[in-house]
Design an enzyme around this catalytic site. Structure first.
Site, PDB file in Angstrom:
ATOM      1  CG  ASP A  54      -6.379  68.475  33.948  1.00 22.15           C
ATOM      2  OD1 ASP A  54      -4.884  68.742  34.598  1.00 22.15           O
ATOM      3  OD2 ASP A  54      -5.694  68.567  32.473  1.00 22.15           O
ATOM      4  CG  HIS A  74      -5.904  65.111  36.807  1.00 22.86           C
ATOM      5  ND1 HIS A  74      -4.559  65.366  35.562  1.00 22.86           N
ATOM      6  CD2 HIS A  74      -6.489  63.758  36.181  1.00 22.86           C
ATOM      7  CE1 HIS A  74      -5.035  64.328  34.436  1.00 22.86           C
ATOM      8  NE2 HIS A  74      -5.975  63.830  34.639  1.00 22.86           N
TER       9      HIS A  74
END
Ligand SMILES: *[C@@H]1O[C@H](CO)[C@@H](O)[C@H](O)[C@H]1NC(C)=O
Ligand SMILES: *[C@@H]1O[C@H](CO)[C@@H](O)[C@H](O)[C@H]1NC(C)=O
Length: 481
Positions: free
Chosen positions: A283, A306
């Site tokens: 993430d 991310h």
């Protein structure tokens, strides 16, 4: 001058000149040879002597930001230098360190001892693996202290261990001021089974929270340095309600497919500096959420993951404030996003004074993205009138390649447009070589220098350039601005 005054004067001078290292050279109470000057690490020369108590060197105990009360803080530093420090190993309290025996009790006992005595170091010895169940380490403690993790602390792999316990935490440090965590060792989250049961991986499962591996909460003047955090159950490291944090030389690692495993998460914290760290997870590499101010991020390698993210903000109609964030120097590789600000519809508050500078991207899917319509929910998010206001956002010197066509996206709401977006010296191309595109909706701002692909921002009528770039980083040293 008295010795005390001299020390304070040197300290203040060091802060003002931004050359904290000068302090080390002028420290008359040198305990270690110069080459071992590393804050919080055991001084090897002192360890060698048979009967000598080991000392810890606190020479680097100079924050890279200052507080209102510099002189009293300087005194605190002086006191440290004059004392020897007692090292308390978890082994003294019966920890086995074989990776299988539950060492939680030994950790709790060690903490009790270390926290209630002055000038101590909590040592997790090198070369051993300590299995530790969820534990809460609470302050306040008697004095500043160091957690020296040189070995590995490993979490139980089976989520059932958390039954009846708080599912959101593995190791939590709360209310501990002047804590240093260092030592070169590892916090290992054993997250595989948590990932497998996540609703993002197995759609038949309910969405439930999973532990954050290491939480620092309500702890002021915190240093986390030279530590590895790996395969967390969910988020890796969270700073919550902390004032004054320096995270340096961290390695945060988890596979790209691990769900919601943010690297470093900053929430409701101020004066946070993150430097020289490598983060690759499933993430956000770094995420910053509500009520966080004066966050500086420098020299970061990110990927997979991310990207670097402000938000999400304003979830469930909440109010959120984030300001004075500066990212200076980052490389992102194969990440899903690059530099992102994401807010939910229906929220309120603001994200402002945010500057991303000197960022290199390689094969990043969405290099630059502001999204006021963020919706990470199984149900669709209905359109709402209010939104977290996004303004004074600068992207400067951003170069590299994108994995998808749309290299810049500014999706802002009708009611609360994004304002004062500045694009300066941007050069983003496609990994495939074809022509990149941009998307703008209710995004107002301007460009400086060469911007490629061409900006789609609505030209700014009222905003003045000076206003857009004068972010006040009063807590940071001048040379870093
Ligand atoms: C600064 O430190 C001194 C001495 O510890 C203390 O008496 C004083 O209240 C502090 N001032 C502020 C503004 O915190
Ligand atoms: C998904 O979870 C359910 C219930 O926990 C389990 O029975 C099933 O085997 C899991 N599916 C996969 C693909 O792991």
């Amino acid at each position: 001058m008295e010795k005390n005054e001299l020390m304070t004067a040197i300290f203040v001078l060091g802060i003002l000149s931004g050359e904290c290292m000068n302090l080390i050279k002028t420290n008359p109470l040198e305990l270690c040879p110069q080459e071992h000057l590393q804050y919080g690490t055991l001084c090897p020369s002192m360890m060698e002597g048979e009967n000598e108590e080991p000392f810890v060197k606190f020479a680097e105990w100079v924050p890279h930001f200052s507080y209102n009360n510099i002189s009293s803080y300087g005194m605190e530093v002086k006191n440290w230098w004059e004392r020897s420090v007692r090292v308390v190993s978890v082994d003294e309290f019966g920890a086995k360190g074989d990776g299988e025996t539950d060492d939680s009790k030994a950790f709790k006992k060690t903490w009790k001892e270390v926290c209630s005595s002055a000038y101590t170091v909590f040592l997790v010895p090198h070369g051993k693996k300590y299995l530790v169940k969820p534990v809460r380490f609470s302050g306040p403690c008697k004095s500043a202290l160091t957690l020296q993790v040189s070995g590995t602390i490993i979490a139980p792999g089976d989520p059932k261990v958390w039954e009846g316990l708080n599912r959101r935490q593995w190791l939590r440090f709360k209310g501990i001021n002047d804590l240093t965590v260092t030592g070169g060792g590892t916090f290992y989250g054993s997250g595989d089974q948590w990932w497998a049961q996540s609703c993002k991986i197995n759609k038949t499962n309910p969405c439930q929270s999973a532990p954050t591996a290491v939480i620092f909460e309500s702890s002021n003047n915190l240093r986390v340095k030279n530590i590895i955090v790996e395969n967390s159950q969910q988020m890796h490291v969270k700073f919550r309600k902390c004032v004054g944090v320096h995270a340096d030389h961290l390695k945060v690692l988890a596979p790209a497919h691990s769900p919601n495993t943010d690297g470093l998460h900053i929430s409701a914290s101020r004066h946070v500096v993150i430097t020289n760290s490598i983060i690759g997870t499933g993430d956000d590499c770094i995420s910053i959420v509500g009520d966080s101010f004066n966050i500086k991020i420098k020299n970061i390698i990110c990927g997979p993951g991310h990207g670097i993210s402000i938000g999400s903000l304003g979830k469930g109609n909440s109010e959120a404030q984030v300001s004075e964030v500066k990212v200076h120097g980052a490389s992102l590789y194969n990440t899903k996003n690059g530099l992102r600000i994401k807010t939910w519809q229906g929220g309120s508050g603001s994200a402002k004074g945010i500057k991303f500078q000197k960022v290199h991207m390689e094969n990043v899917k969405h290099p630059i993205i502001i999204n006021q319509f963020y919706c990470d929910s199984t149900k669709p998010c209905p359109t709402k009138a209010s939104a977290v206001k996004v303004s004074d956002i600068t992207f400067k010197n951003i170069k590299g390649t994108s994995a998808t066509k749309e290299v810049m996206r500014f999706a802002c709401s009708d009611m609360v447009p994004c304002e004062n977006i500045v694009l300066q010296d941007i050069d983003l191309t496609l990994s495939s070589g074809s022509t990149p595109t941009t998307f703008c909706e209710n995004a107002i701002g301007y460009t400086i220098g060469s911007v490629s692909p061409q900006s789609c921002l609505q030209r700014c009528q009222q905003c003045k350039e000076e206003h857009a770039i004068t972010h006040n980083f009063s807590y940071l040293p001048k040379d870093e601005l």
